[in-house]
Structure formats: structure tokens, C-alpha cells
Scaffold this motif. Structure first.
Motif, mmCIF file in Angstrom:
data_model
loop_
_atom_site.group_PDB
_atom_site.id
_atom_site.type_symbol
_atom_site.label_atom_id
_atom_site.label_comp_id
_atom_site.label_asym_id
_atom_site.label_seq_id
_atom_site.Cartn_x
_atom_site.Cartn_y
_atom_site.Cartn_z
ATOM 1 N N UNK A 121 13.505 -20.269 56.882
ATOM 2 C CA UNK A 121 12.088 -20.199 57.228
ATOM 3 C C UNK A 121 11.385 -21.519 56.979
ATOM 4 N N UNK A 122 10.443 -21.844 57.854
ATOM 5 C CA UNK A 122 9.544 -22.981 57.635
ATOM 6 C C UNK A 122 8.147 -22.401 57.682
ATOM 7 N N UNK B 165 6.581 -29.371 44.518
ATOM 8 C CA UNK B 165 5.526 -28.515 45.070
ATOM 9 C C UNK B 165 4.196 -28.781 44.355
ATOM 10 N N UNK B 166 4.266 -29.156 43.059
ATOM 11 C CA UNK B 166 3.017 -29.462 42.337
ATOM 12 C C UNK B 166 2.318 -30.684 42.925
ATOM 13 N N UNK C 111 -2.804 -32.528 61.793
ATOM 14 C CA UNK C 111 -4.161 -31.984 61.758
ATOM 15 C C UNK C 111 -4.207 -30.542 61.291
ATOM 16 N N UNK C 112 -3.090 -29.815 61.384
ATOM 17 C CA UNK C 112 -3.139 -28.361 61.278
ATOM 18 C C UNK C 112 -2.502 -27.793 60.028
ATOM 19 N N UNK C 113 -1.891 -28.618 59.210
ATOM 20 C CA UNK C 113 -1.205 -28.097 58.027
ATOM 21 C C UNK C 113 -1.218 -29.147 56.936
ATOM 22 N N UNK C 114 -1.233 -28.687 55.699
ATOM 23 C CA UNK C 114 -1.250 -29.593 54.551
ATOM 24 C C UNK C 114 0.116 -29.709 53.873
ATOM 25 N N UNK C 115 0.880 -28.623 53.922
ATOM 26 C CA UNK C 115 2.226 -28.648 53.337
ATOM 27 C C UNK C 115 3.039 -27.553 53.993
ATOM 28 N N UNK C 116 4.371 -27.618 53.811
ATOM 29 C CA UNK C 116 5.201 -26.488 54.254
ATOM 30 C C UNK C 116 6.343 -26.268 53.283
ATOM 31 N N UNK C 117 6.834 -25.026 53.286
ATOM 32 C CA UNK C 117 7.985 -24.653 52.468
ATOM 33 C C UNK C 117 9.182 -24.447 53.386
ATOM 34 N N UNK C 118 10.312 -24.987 52.967
ATOM 35 C CA UNK C 118 11.577 -24.782 53.676
ATOM 36 C C UNK C 118 12.400 -23.818 52.841
ATOM 37 N N UNK C 119 12.593 -22.608 53.359
ATOM 38 C CA UNK C 119 13.308 -21.575 52.589
ATOM 39 C C UNK C 119 14.633 -21.238 53.251
ATOM 40 N N UNK D 82 9.956 -19.671 40.814
ATOM 41 C CA UNK D 82 10.698 -18.435 40.567
ATOM 42 C C UNK D 82 11.625 -18.102 41.751
ATOM 43 N N UNK D 83 11.075 -18.206 42.953
ATOM 44 C CA UNK D 83 11.898 -17.887 44.117
ATOM 45 C C UNK D 83 12.957 -18.963 44.370
ATOM 46 N N UNK D 84 12.680 -20.210 43.991
ATOM 47 C CA UNK D 84 13.703 -21.252 44.128
ATOM 48 C C UNK D 84 14.936 -20.878 43.316
ATOM 49 N N UNK D 85 14.710 -20.101 42.253
ATOM 50 C CA UNK D 85 15.819 -19.691 41.409
ATOM 51 C C UNK D 85 16.643 -18.552 41.985
ATOM 52 N N UNK D 86 16.143 -17.860 43.016
ATOM 53 C CA UNK D 86 16.928 -16.750 43.568
ATOM 54 C C UNK D 86 17.297 -16.946 45.032
ATOM 55 N N UNK D 87 16.878 -18.042 45.642
ATOM 56 C CA UNK D 87 17.254 -18.326 47.021
ATOM 57 C C UNK D 87 18.269 -19.455 47.051
ATOM 58 N N UNK D 88 18.839 -19.678 48.235
ATOM 59 C CA UNK D 88 19.774 -20.800 48.361
ATOM 60 C C UNK D 88 19.038 -22.123 48.399
ATOM 61 N N UNK D 89 17.803 -22.110 48.840
ATOM 62 C CA UNK D 89 17.041 -23.354 48.898
ATOM 63 C C UNK D 89 15.580 -23.044 49.102
ATOM 64 N N UNK D 90 14.734 -23.788 48.423
ATOM 65 C CA UNK D 90 13.287 -23.628 48.588
ATOM 66 C C UNK D 90 12.662 -24.963 48.216
ATOM 67 N N UNK D 91 12.223 -25.703 49.222
ATOM 68 C CA UNK D 91 11.700 -27.053 49.020
ATOM 69 C C UNK D 91 10.298 -27.145 49.602
ATOM 70 N N UNK D 92 9.483 -28.012 49.014
ATOM 71 C CA UNK D 92 8.121 -28.240 49.499
ATOM 72 C C UNK D 92 8.028 -29.611 50.157
ATOM 73 N N UNK D 93 7.315 -29.664 51.281
ATOM 74 C CA UNK D 93 7.109 -30.914 52.018
ATOM 75 C C UNK D 93 5.621 -31.087 52.269
ATOM 76 N N UNK D 94 5.132 -32.287 52.047
ATOM 77 C CA UNK D 94 3.711 -32.562 52.261
ATOM 78 C C UNK D 94 3.487 -33.178 53.645
ATOM 79 N N UNK D 95 2.456 -32.698 54.330
ATOM 80 C CA UNK D 95 2.038 -33.286 55.605
ATOM 81 C C UNK D 95 0.596 -33.782 55.496
ATOM 82 N N UNK D 96 0.109 -33.935 54.276
ATOM 83 C CA UNK D 96 -1.291 -34.304 54.056
ATOM 84 C C UNK D 96 -1.606 -35.650 54.715
ATOM 85 N N UNK D 97 -2.744 -35.745 55.340
ATOM 86 C CA UNK D 97 -3.166 -37.012 55.916
ATOM 87 C C UNK D 97 -2.538 -37.355 57.240
ATOM 88 N N UNK D 98 -1.591 -36.549 57.708
ATOM 89 C CA UNK D 98 -0.903 -36.853 58.959
ATOM 90 C C UNK D 98 -1.098 -35.747 59.991
#
Lengths: 260, 260, 260, 260, 260
Positions: E18-19, E226-227, E67-75, E49-65
Motif C-alpha cells: 500500500x501507498x 516518520x517523526x 501540491x496534494x500530499x505532505x507525506x506517504x506511508x509505504x506498507x 507499532x505496525x512497523x513491528x508486525x508488517x514486512x515493511x512500513x516506511x515514511x516518505x516526505x513530499x513536503x514543499x514539492x
């Protein structure tokens, strides 16, 4: 497509170029004037600070003309993360709590770190502080990319020749393939919006025009001090003088638009 | 495309033409009536003031008909920055804190400062204060621009001949290539909306109609005093008399719509 | 296209037909029940008043079915400005401060004031108060307009013949060329929505169907007393009885739906 | 198209099938927990009540997956007005004051009241309470309807044969011609979303796939107790167990999902 | 298509990918700083917490670039319901009351439970924690699926060969047929956004490029703790260091991004 690619070290650095559009929530205009002034000042201070560490950071007003944006920032920098950091810093200003970003475009002039030398001859973007900037996202139809190199070169030569006759108009196009929703971001400095209208009307009959998939929305911005662009948001000023007295440096000195 | 272009000094000035659409936040209607009255008055005062320094500034009501806009301003001026300054001034009114701008169109009749004389024979826009104005953005399909000059001239001649038979309808089309998202802004003054419906239905079978890419959204506005357009926003008036008593001059004199 | 047009005086008047869709801000449901009741009552009073001066004004509920609208008004009047005045009057009600208008369609049956007699044989719109009304905007592809008159007549004849077999369905199509974003507004009264589904499925294979450019969004409304349509907005009623007891006249008399 | 239609009395009744999608205003999550609980309870009570008078009423959660909706209701009923009445009743709950409806689809299996017997062999929709439901609006390109009956039958036979091999997937497609913006609403119960991915990927190469105009947005919902779907809106639960303990009857009995 | 399918037990499990994109309501920035800090902390705790029970959970920042989103999670997870449970848990945080989800994409690498072995050779998704991730939804034109297997294989071979020359770019494409609005979700890890621009520009001339229906919106995210992504929302940080110190485990240990 038989040529082989290998990583090149030490290539020229090149630039990331951003166009970030802002619209203010109309409810912001209901705040006390002091609160609005403080919000605008903090926003302008961030712009001033980042103008000092980027290759270029200019403000353009679209007030009273575009339906979807009030102003935009044109940012030029070698370092991608500068765009993120500017975004985060603007988020930290009181005005940032009332702004939306209806559009934001990302282009680059960075050369490939792989050998494909023929492809990239893009020079650096060097604004000349003309009073107006026209910018839009551009996508060609896919069959364009299957024309022969000669056909495409001939079309682009005709296109460039027409453009060259409009001597008051300066082209600053950058590349967006794969890093934003368009392929190119054409951007043009002009003395007067109507001059650009005549250039584009003339180009409609050029061969390259046939291969256009999308070339909207089109923005005409007026180069102004970021403080004037912000003061137009709530009518604190109804005058938008041009590039004569641009930007206040962190130490308070006002100086012409940065053009490093 | 071998002819050469050179800059011409002293060409006729021409006009920028703007259509700016406003929608009021429904929550504005919950404000005390005095607050609403003051907001409308300040907005109308700005319109009056700018009507005195532009070639034309008229208000049209779309209340009860369009879903997306309540009124629009038709502005005609030689100076581009007038559009920005009007926008900033309206932002400074209390009503400006409750308005959104769902659409805004920019056209021009300014001639080229380069030689291409054949291309531009656009006269000046001179409204006649008919009760209705129909306006829409217009884009032709690209292959139109690759028809021969003769083919295009014949199509436009047929188009103009049909239009000429509808003698109560006056055409005020302007050019938007490269300065807005459409190529043209057709605008028509009419005595009655249904008359224009019959003109457009008739034109559907004309050759020029084949080459249409986009011709919506279509707006029918009624020419009214800006104060009436604003009073329709909250039902302070439910009558929208036409052009008989238009605009209050800065000195308080009420006079027919400006038509300088 | 050689025939000449000249203005005709004294032609039959014809009608403007409006479909105006309303959605309530969910936050309205948080108001005290008395406030909601007063807002609905004022809205219904305006509808009643205008029902008394128009040829037709009916309310249809789309609650629980459409995502984008809760109810719509079907207005029929000889005078265009009635639509504006109804809009202004509804803006003046307390409920008007919580409504948005996601869609609004304008059509006409007015004949041309020019000679083109063959073209317009449109009769007057005369609703029969069937329980359901289906309405949608319709645009044909441009090549349709370049078929021969005979080809188009044959296609429309087949279309009409199929429609005629569905005897419980009544067609009230009007014309929108140049005065709204579609060319036609087909509208159909029916006893049961599924009946209309079968008509449209059958028509998919008719020749006229080939030439469709756009025929959505499609709305199914249930004819109800405007008070019931409004009471469904906040669950004040969960019953939506049909046309049996429609409309309260200004003097308080309740009477079947107006059908002048 | 020479066959004649005549009205048939006493045909089988058939069903209306609705898919109604809800998204909660994020601001609702800021309310006190008791207020949220009461709002969810009232919403669930309405669903329970209507589940008792419809043929089917199930809740599916899309939380954490779709961007535009949090849950949807699948309603099956013989009576169209049930959909309106359910909508009005949900509007009357406190949660209804914080919900928007980004999508809502209407289909039917009702037979024609006219003779065209060959056309409709649609059986009744009978859910089997599989854990996942995939649903999307579907439109074919118009030329499909001008293929011969044999060509279409062959394409649909191939399509059905492929579908039949995926034995864990159950098809519940309904018809929307003329009563909603799509032609069909395909809906599929599945044991696991990935199973359906493989079916659709396989179908891409089937003949019927060539004639697709639109088949998005696509929703994957998980069948849950409506109370669980609502508790996921504010994280009151982070577990979404499946169909084992579905629905509370008006008398408080909890029972597996209704499947009359 | 004569081969027969039968259910296979015990096939390899595979993954759901998921993205999920988030944008913060600008009004959130007006909250007291302590309230914002608590909201961000709770959101980050859920991610940890969920990073500890999934195969992968990463945060990506799109701030400043973007127009429609500030960050996303790759699960990345084997279990579909993990995506729902993560969504419900984030809804339960104070920050969840101020977030919208403008986009959300669902893909899978799960193999078919039916025999069609040739079709699926998709390996598992194994991120390498490169500093940037580019992701977009992708749809091919339908005629692609009717090319012969050889034609498609040749086009994909050329495509892969070009990609392979850009050795710093890692492909993580997943499949979305029938479970989301696109067919594929291409995703690429890169050292520098401009490198990917050159890859995509080069691919424009490859055969596979001809068959593209849609490949936007395109997101460039920077892999961050993610912080940090959350602190960029209100300018609490204006620095976005990369993958060096990623994620805090439930016990407070900070460790490099999970890559199970």
C-alpha cells in the motif's frame, strides 16, 4: 537503442527548479490586521532567508487574474532537499496555517550521470528579472517520441526560429519526465503578457504544435517583492510595482531580485 | 514561415479583457444583515472606483442559473496591472473574505509589437449594454491550424455570415493563446438568451463547428448594477432590473453603464 | 446554408426550463431542530410563492440515491429572469445559508425570432405529475451535425418509435445550445425507475446512440411535496409519499402539483 | 428492431441494488468520545432496522485502503423508495451530520414490464457473505452495441468461462442504464482480494475487455458488522473481524448477515 | 484460452503493498504546539507499532514539492487486513482528526491460487532504503493486451534492458488489476530524483512507452523517520535527514528502517 550507459563521475551539477503556487483561505482575511501582518512578515522572512541560500527564489503575483492561485514562488537550487526544507519552513509560519497549494511543479536541468551525452545540452537557468513570467506544464503525445531524430530536430528548429524573432521573450524550460505529472515545464520571461500571446498564436501553426497533448493550466505572474505579493492577499496594498526594489535581505537591506 | 519579424514601435495600444467569476460562501448569509450590507457596499465602492479608471467594468448576475458562480465582472483595460490591482482591492473588502473565484478568464486585443500585420485586425471591444452577455472559453482542435489559409477563411466567412443574420447579437471575442487555458474567449451581447441558443444551434452545422475541441463552461449573465448583483447573494433584493440605472460614480451620481 | 434570416415579431412565447440541484451542508443537521424547521419552512414558502407565478415548479427528492444532491427543483417559465429571482429569493432564506448547488441546467423551448421555421417545432413542456423524473445533460458528437438531414431524420424516427413503445414514459426534452454546457436536457417522467432502465438499454442499439458524446450525470428524482423533500434532509420524515398532496398555495390551500 | 412491445402485468418483481459510500469529516474525530459513540449507535440502529425490512443490507469497510471512502452499504430491495427512506433515516442520526457521500451507485435486476423477453434473464441477487466484495461502475464503448448478437454472445461466453474457473468468486452484476452514470455495476464476492486481481488480469486478454470505456473507481470492501465499520472511523476498534457475528436484530439478537 | 484452472493449495504467500498519502488540514497548524506535538507522537507511535508486525512500513516526505500530499506511508504485508487495521489505528490518533487522504494505492505480489503458472513470476518486494522513492499508478491501453506474447515480451525486454543500465535505480512494481483504479504501481528507489528523470526520458522512445494510457500522478518521496515527516508539517523541523536513523521501536530503540 544499442549504445551502452555507464556511470559518469564529476558531471556538471545542474539545478532543480520548482514553481509552487499558493492560495489563501478567504477566512484569513477576517483576522485582525496585526495578525495578518505578522503572518505575512514571517512568510517573507522565510523567503528572504532561503533566497540567500538558493540560486534563485522569486515571487510572482497572480492576484485578480488566475482563479486558483494568488501568488507563486520560482525556486532554483542545485540541491533537491532545499525544496523540502523551504516547504517545511513555510509550514512553520502563521500564514502557512491559511494557505493551500493548488499546483506545484518540479523540473530539473541536471545532466545524466550516465553517458547519453547527445541528449542533454540543457544550460543553467538564469533569470533576467523581466516583469512577467508565463509558466505551464507540458506533455507531448507519445507518437512524437517515435518520429525520427531528423523529423524532431526539424520541428524544434522551426519552433526555436519563431521564438527567436520575439526578442523580448526569454525561455527557461526545464525537464520533468518521471518526477512530476508533465514532461516539461516551459517558462518564459516577457515584458508584456500580450507579447507572449502573439508568440503562442504564431507557434500554433508550427509543426511542433501538432504533437501537443496538454499545455494547461497557463499562469501569468508579475515579478514583485514577496511582501507586495502577500499584501495583495488582503488588499493591504493595491499597487504591485515591479522588479525595481526587490527583496529585503536578512539585515534589512532591500536589493534587486537575486540572480546568482 | 519565412517572413521575418521586427519590433514595431508606436503600435495601437489595444486592451486586456477579464471575466472574473465570484461565488459567495453560503456561511456569509448567516452574518448579521448590517455586516453583510457593509461588505457589499465596500465591494461596490471598489467596483465603482475602478470603473472610473478602466475602459469598462460591468457586473453580470448568474444567480439562480449557474451552479458554480453568483456573479461576474467584465473588465476592459489597456493596462494589464489594472486587473491585479482590482483583484487586490476586492481582497481588501469585508466581502472579499467570503468569496471564492471558481473561474477567471483573461483575453486581449492588443496587437503584436512585431510585424505580422495580416494576422491581427482585432478592433477594440466596445460593449453596447445589452441586457445579457454569454461568455465561454474556446479551444480549437490542433488540426484546424494546419488547414490552408483559404480553407480557414472560408469556414470563418460562413460562420460570420450566419452570425450576421442574428442582428440582435453582438460579438466581442478576444484572444487568450498562451496567457490563459483557452485560445479564445467568445463573448456575445444579446437581448434574450433564447436568441443566442438559436444562433449556436444553427452554427452547429457550419464547417467551423467541426474543429471545436472545447467550448464550455458557458455562462449567461444579466447586466445589472453591481449593487443588485450583490443584493441577490442574500436575497436582499429579489428583483434584478437591467441596464437602465447602472453604476454609481465616485461622487454618488448614478449613470448608465460606462461605455468609454 | 443560403436561406436568409429576418426578425419575426409576435412568435409564440415558449419556455425556459431549469433543473436546479441542492445539497445541504452536513453541519446544518447539527442546528437546533427549531432552527432547521424555520429554515425549511421559509424555503418551502418561497417555492410555493414562485409556484404561483411560474408555469411549473416541482420538487424532486434524490435523497439516499445520488451522491451529489439531495433534491432538485424543476422550473418552467416564459420569463428568463424568473430563474434569477427565484435564486435570489432562496438565497434569502435561512436554509439558503447551508445549501450548495452542485448542478444546475438551463434549457428552453422558445422558438427563434428569426425565420428558420423548419428547425423548431418544439411544443410546450406539460408535466403529467408522474412519480419519477429522470433528467440528464446530453451532448452529441460533432460529426452528427454533418450527417444529411435524411440520415438524421431516420435515426431520430427509429429512436422515437422505440420510445413510443414504452407508453408509461413521457419525454420533456429541451434545448441548451450556447446557453449551458450541454446541447439538450432530456427529461422523462416514469412510473418506475426500472421502466426507464429498460428503455435506455433498448435504445443503446439504436442508430442515434452511436452519436452520443456525453449523457451523464443521470438523476432519478421522486416527485414530492417540497416540504417532504426538505424534511428528508435531516430525517424529520423518513417517508416520501408521492404526488397525492402536492404544494400549499399562498393562501394555505394544499392542491395537486401545479400543471398550468 | 421490428418487434412490438406491449405492457405485461404480473411479471416477476426483481430488485433495486444500491452501493452507498460514506466518508467521515475528520473533524468528527475531535468530538467527545460519548458523542461519537451515540452517533455511531444511532447509525447502526437505523441500519439494523432497515436490514429487517429489505432483502439485504450489509456493511463493508474500506478504511485504510481507499482514499475517498471509509465504508459502504450494500442494499438490496424490491422497492425503490426504500433507498430514499434509508437515506432520510441516516440523515436523521447525529453521525449523519458529519458524513459525506463521495459515491453512490444504483442498479436493478427488475425485468421489463414490456415483452422483450430475450433480453432479461437476470436472476435475483443472492449474497453468500464472503469476506470481501469488489464493486465498480462499468461502461462499454458504444460500438460494442453494434456488434452482431453472435459476436457479443461469443465474447460474453468466453468472459463467463474464464470467470467460472475462479470458483471462489461470485458475480452479482446489476444494470444501471439510464438510472445512473454507468451501464452496469459489476460486484464480486471473494475470499481474498488477490484472487480477484488474478481474475481481472486474466480477463484483460479476453475479447470483451476490448470494449471497455470505463471500469473505475474500484472498491474492495471487507464485510463487517456495521458497528465495527463505524468503530474503525475513530479507531475505537482496530480489529475488523469478518462475517461471523453480523448484525443485531431490532430485538437485540445478533445473527449472521441477512441473506433472504 | 483453453487451459483449465484448478485451485492450488500451499502456494507461496506473497504481499499486499500500500501507498497511502496524507495531507494535513492547514488549520491544524493553528493549534497550540503541545497539542500538535502530542498528535504527531501518537501517529508516530502507531507507525512504529505496525512497523513491528508488517514486512515493511516506511515514511516518505513530499513536503514543499507535491501540491496534494505532505507525506506517504509505504506498507508491505502478507495480510490484507493489516492495511485496514493500520488505517483504523491512525484514525484513532489526534492527528488523524486533521488529516485527509488525497491518494491511496493498493497493489499485490500474491500469486494466483489457480494454475496459471506462466503468468506470475513476481518476486517479493525487498526495499533497500535508498533516499528517494518514486511511485505512480500505471494503466496500459487495452490494445496492448491483444499483442502477441512475443511482441509484448520483446517490448518488456527492451524496457528492462534500458532500466538495467541505470544501476542506481531499483524497481518494486506491483499489480493492481481489479483491486484498485490502476493496473500496476511502478515504484522505484533512487539515489537522486534527477537520475530517475533521465531513465524515464530515455524510456519515452522505447516500444513499451507507446502503450501507455495513464502514468500520473507521479510522487517523489524522501525516505525519512516518520517523526521528521510529521515535524515538517508545521515546521517543527526544517531539516529532513535521510535513512541513517530510522524508526523507533516500541521499546524506544532507534534502528535502521525495517527491511524484513
Amino acid at each position: 537503442m544499442a549504445e551502452s550507459y555507464e556511470r559518469i563521475e564529476g558531471v556538471e551539477v545542474g539545478q532543480y527548479v520548482g514553481y509552487r503556487f499558493f492560495a489563501v483561505d478567504p477566512a484569513w482575511r477576517r483576522l485582525p490586521v496585526e495578525e495578518r501582518m505578522a503572518g505575512k512578515e514571517a512568510f517573507a522572512d522565510v523567503v528572504d532567508e532561503f533566497a540567500g541560500r538558493m540560486e534563485g527564489l522569486r515571487a510572482y503575483s497572480t492576484v485578480g487574474v488566475r482563479p486558483d492561485a494568488d501568488l507563486f514562488l520560482w525556486t532554483i537550487t542545485e540541491r533537491y532537499d532545499d525544496l523540502l526544507e523551504l516547504g517545511a519552513a513555510l509550514n512553520g509560519t502563521p500564514l502557512g496555517a491559511w494557505l493551500t497549494v493548488p499546483h506545484s511543479y518540479l523540473g530539473t536541468t541536471k545532466p545524466s550521470v550516465y553517458t547519453d551525452k547527445k541528449r542533454i545540452r540543457q544550460g543553467r537557468i538564469a533569470p533576467r528579472n523581466a516583469p512577467y513570467l508565463i509558466v505551464y506544464p507540458f506533455v507531448k503525445v507519445r507518437p512524437w517520441y517515435f518520429l525520427s531524430f531528423e523529423e524532431r530536430a526539424a520541428a524544434m528548429r522551426e519552433h526555436a526560429e519563431i521564438g527567436a524573432r520575439f526578442v523580448t521573450i526569454t525561455n527557461h524550460t526545464t525537464y520533468s519526465f518521471g518526477i512530476d505529472d508533465q514532461e516539461f515545464i516551459p517558462a518564459f520571461e516577457a515584458e508584456e503578457p500580450a507579447d507572449f500571446m502573439h508568440l503562442m498564436m504564431t507557434l500554433r501553426e508550427s509543426e511542433a504544435s501538432r504533437w501537443t497533448e496538454r499545455d494547461t493550466p497557463i499562469f501569468v505572474g508579475k515579478l514583485v517583492d514577496v511582501r507586495d505579493a502577500l499584501d495583495a492577499l488582503d488588499g493591504a496594498t493595491t499597487e504591485l510595482p515591479g522588479a525595481a526594489s526587490l527583496y529585503t535581505a536578512p539585515d534589512g537591506t532591500r536589493y534587486p531580485a537575486p540572480s546568482r
